[in-house]
Design a protein around this motif. Sequence first.
Motif, PDB file in Angstrom:
ATOM      1  N   PHE A  66       0.749  -1.112  -0.040  1.00 33.25           N
ATOM      2  CA  PHE A  66      -0.077  -0.079  -0.003  1.00 33.25           C
ATOM      3  C   PHE A  66       0.915   1.146   0.102  1.00 33.25           C
ATOM      4  O   PHE A  66       1.969   1.310   0.689  1.00 33.25           O
ATOM      5  CB  PHE A  66      -0.848   0.051   1.359  1.00 33.25           C
ATOM      6  CG  PHE A  66      -2.052   1.041   1.560  1.00 33.25           C
ATOM      7  CD1 PHE A  66      -3.018   0.941   0.816  1.00 33.25           C
ATOM      8  CD2 PHE A  66      -1.685   2.290   1.966  1.00 33.25           C
ATOM      9  CE1 PHE A  66      -4.048   2.115   0.712  1.00 33.25           C
ATOM     10  CE2 PHE A  66      -2.391   3.139   2.210  1.00 33.25           C
ATOM     11  CZ  PHE A  66      -3.696   3.260   1.527  1.00 33.25           C
ATOM     12  N   PRO A  67       0.531   2.364  -0.671  1.00 35.67           N
ATOM     13  CA  PRO A  67      -0.507   2.788  -1.255  1.00 35.67           C
ATOM     14  C   PRO A  67      -0.322   2.420  -3.015  1.00 35.67           C
ATOM     15  O   PRO A  67      -1.165   3.350  -3.602  1.00 35.67           O
ATOM     16  CB  PRO A  67      -0.517   4.174  -1.309  1.00 35.67           C
ATOM     17  CG  PRO A  67       0.903   4.787  -1.290  1.00 35.67           C
ATOM     18  CD  PRO A  67       1.756   3.369  -0.587  1.00 35.67           C
ATOM     19  N   ARG A  68       0.221   1.537  -3.390  1.00 29.88           N
ATOM     20  CA  ARG A  68       0.255   1.132  -4.903  1.00 29.88           C
ATOM     21  C   ARG A  68      -1.096   0.765  -5.299  1.00 29.88           C
ATOM     22  O   ARG A  68      -1.356   1.122  -6.597  1.00 29.88           O
ATOM     23  CB  ARG A  68       1.126   0.079  -5.205  1.00 29.88           C
ATOM     24  CG  ARG A  68       1.245  -0.404  -6.582  1.00 29.88           C
ATOM     25  CD  ARG A  68       2.021   0.487  -7.504  1.00 29.88           C
ATOM     26  NE  ARG A  68       1.686   0.373  -8.775  1.00 29.88           N
ATOM     27  CZ  ARG A  68       0.803   0.526  -9.595  1.00 29.88           C
ATOM     28  NH1 ARG A  68      -0.144   1.158  -9.196  1.00 29.88           N
ATOM     29  NH2 ARG A  68       0.685   0.294 -10.569  1.00 29.88           N
ATOM     30  N   TRP A  69      -1.906   0.404  -4.449  1.00 34.02           N
ATOM     31  CA  TRP A  69      -3.335   0.185  -4.634  1.00 34.02           C
ATOM     32  C   TRP A  69      -4.089   0.474  -3.272  1.00 34.02           C
ATOM     33  O   TRP A  69      -3.582   0.642  -2.352  1.00 34.02           O
ATOM     34  CB  TRP A  69      -3.414  -1.505  -4.945  1.00 34.02           C
ATOM     35  CG  TRP A  69      -2.836  -2.170  -3.729  1.00 34.02           C
ATOM     36  CD1 TRP A  69      -1.689  -2.465  -3.455  1.00 34.02           C
ATOM     37  CD2 TRP A  69      -3.556  -2.567  -2.258  1.00 34.02           C
ATOM     38  NE1 TRP A  69      -1.240  -3.098  -2.222  1.00 34.02           N
ATOM     39  CE2 TRP A  69      -2.865  -3.108  -1.323  1.00 34.02           C
ATOM     40  CE3 TRP A  69      -4.881  -2.558  -1.996  1.00 34.02           C
ATOM     41  CZ2 TRP A  69      -3.040  -3.478  -0.293  1.00 34.02           C
ATOM     42  CZ3 TRP A  69      -5.122  -2.749  -0.739  1.00 34.02           C
ATOM     43  CH2 TRP A  69      -4.339  -3.194   0.069  1.00 34.02           C
ATOM     44  N   HIS A  94      -6.872 -14.198  -7.719  1.00 34.69           N
ATOM     45  CA  HIS A  94      -5.912 -13.182  -7.996  1.00 34.69           C
ATOM     46  C   HIS A  94      -6.878 -11.680  -8.084  1.00 34.69           C
ATOM     47  O   HIS A  94      -7.837 -11.599  -8.602  1.00 34.69           O
ATOM     48  CB  HIS A  94      -4.990 -13.389  -9.082  1.00 34.69           C
ATOM     49  CG  HIS A  94      -4.296 -14.682  -9.195  1.00 34.69           C
ATOM     50  ND1 HIS A  94      -3.353 -15.147  -8.428  1.00 34.69           N
ATOM     51  CD2 HIS A  94      -4.777 -15.973  -9.949  1.00 34.69           C
ATOM     52  CE1 HIS A  94      -2.973 -16.151  -8.487  1.00 34.69           C
ATOM     53  NE2 HIS A  94      -3.984 -16.658  -9.584  1.00 34.69           N
ATOM     54  N   ILE A  95      -6.106 -10.902  -7.270  1.00 36.77           N
ATOM     55  CA  ILE A  95      -6.790  -9.423  -7.509  1.00 36.77           C
ATOM     56  C   ILE A  95      -5.867  -8.625  -8.015  1.00 36.77           C
ATOM     57  O   ILE A  95      -4.526  -8.410  -7.691  1.00 36.77           O
ATOM     58  CB  ILE A  95      -7.062  -9.144  -5.849  1.00 36.77           C
ATOM     59  CG1 ILE A  95      -8.180 -10.066  -5.225  1.00 36.77           C
ATOM     60  CG2 ILE A  95      -7.654  -7.686  -5.900  1.00 36.77           C
ATOM     61  CD1 ILE A  95      -8.231  -9.647  -3.774  1.00 36.77           C
ATOM     62  N   PHE A  96      -6.070  -8.105  -9.163  1.00 31.65           N
ATOM     63  CA  PHE A  96      -5.443  -6.874  -9.951  1.00 31.65           C
ATOM     64  C   PHE A  96      -6.113  -5.380  -9.795  1.00 31.65           C
ATOM     65  O   PHE A  96      -7.289  -5.180  -9.577  1.00 31.65           O
ATOM     66  CB  PHE A  96      -5.308  -7.219 -11.206  1.00 31.65           C
ATOM     67  CG  PHE A  96      -4.918  -8.733 -11.496  1.00 31.65           C
ATOM     68  CD1 PHE A  96      -3.725  -8.901 -11.999  1.00 31.65           C
ATOM     69  CD2 PHE A  96      -5.961  -9.942 -11.668  1.00 31.65           C
ATOM     70  CE1 PHE A  96      -3.039 -10.181 -12.163  1.00 31.65           C
ATOM     71  CE2 PHE A  96      -5.375 -11.157 -11.925  1.00 31.65           C
ATOM     72  CZ  PHE A  96      -3.906 -11.312 -12.281  1.00 31.65           C
ATOM     73  N   THR A  97      -5.131  -4.443 -10.016  1.00 32.80           N
ATOM     74  CA  THR A  97      -5.573  -3.120 -10.223  1.00 32.80           C
ATOM     75  C   THR A  97      -6.117  -2.977 -11.549  1.00 32.80           C
ATOM     76  O   THR A  97      -5.873  -3.789 -12.383  1.00 32.80           O
ATOM     77  CB  THR A  97      -4.498  -2.124  -9.802  1.00 32.80           C
ATOM     78  OG1 THR A  97      -3.432  -2.462 -11.065  1.00 32.80           O
ATOM     79  CG2 THR A  97      -3.818  -2.362  -8.588  1.00 32.80           C
ATOM     80  N   ARG A  98      -6.567  -1.822 -11.728  1.00 38.17           N
ATOM     81  CA  ARG A  98      -7.199  -1.522 -13.163  1.00 38.17           C
ATOM     82  C   ARG A  98      -5.914  -1.658 -14.100  1.00 38.17           C
ATOM     83  O   ARG A  98      -6.299  -1.808 -15.336  1.00 38.17           O
ATOM     84  CB  ARG A  98      -7.941  -0.298 -13.034  1.00 38.17           C
ATOM     85  CG  ARG A  98      -9.345  -0.156 -12.528  1.00 38.17           C
ATOM     86  CD  ARG A  98     -10.179   1.068 -12.937  1.00 38.17           C
ATOM     87  NE  ARG A  98      -9.245   2.103 -13.284  1.00 38.17           N
ATOM     88  CZ  ARG A  98     -10.020   3.320 -13.072  1.00 38.17           C
ATOM     89  NH1 ARG A  98     -11.452   3.118 -13.038  1.00 38.17           N
ATOM     90  NH2 ARG A  98      -9.349   4.450 -13.660  1.00 38.17           N
ATOM     91  N   ASP A  99      -4.939  -1.173 -13.896  1.00 39.64           N
ATOM     92  CA  ASP A  99      -3.845  -1.124 -14.796  1.00 39.64           C
ATOM     93  C   ASP A  99      -3.109  -2.607 -14.765  1.00 39.64           C
ATOM     94  O   ASP A  99      -1.857  -2.537 -15.418  1.00 39.64           O
ATOM     95  CB  ASP A  99      -3.009   0.035 -14.411  1.00 39.64           C
ATOM     96  CG  ASP A  99      -2.430   0.288 -13.079  1.00 39.64           C
ATOM     97  OD1 ASP A  99      -2.817  -0.445 -12.327  1.00 39.64           O
ATOM     98  OD2 ASP A  99      -1.606   1.257 -13.002  1.00 39.64           O
ATOM     99  N   GLY A 100      -3.608  -3.464 -14.054  1.00 43.92           N
ATOM    100  CA  GLY A 100      -2.866  -4.886 -14.443  1.00 43.92           C
ATOM    101  C   GLY A 100      -2.076  -5.174 -13.360  1.00 43.92           C
ATOM    102  O   GLY A 100      -1.347  -6.256 -13.318  1.00 43.92           O
TER     103      GLY A 100
END
Length: 133
Positions: A66-69, A94-100
Amino acid sequence: MPSQLLWFRVRERLPDDEHVHHAVLAYQSDAGLLSTARVEMPWRSFWEARPMMASLDHAMWFHHPFPRWRADEWLLYVMYSPRLTGARGLSHGHIFTRDGWLVVSCSQEGLIRFGKDRGLPPTKRPNDKVSKL
């Protein structure tokens, strides 16, 4: 292989406390993961079978600090289940951010038993009508 995709986020802005965001992802990682093992069974049939599900083991690995996501920004939860046999299901997610960016990986093994396996009759839906011809 049974799989599910789920976009999620917390509606309100969360405080900038990494423990809060970790707790939200821990909670969300449990929602739907084990039930992925039953995805190929229609929902109605699944619930009419009076399922009992219980987690036997759940593990998570955080890959980015955190805070990368943030849990109050959109995240994609990819879930799949390689095995459902003998009343036990195994699922991975697996949990991903919108930018992968991969934020979290998790695995869960659990018990999935139906009412017939416990000597219970199937449920009747209250809206079922008997037609008289």
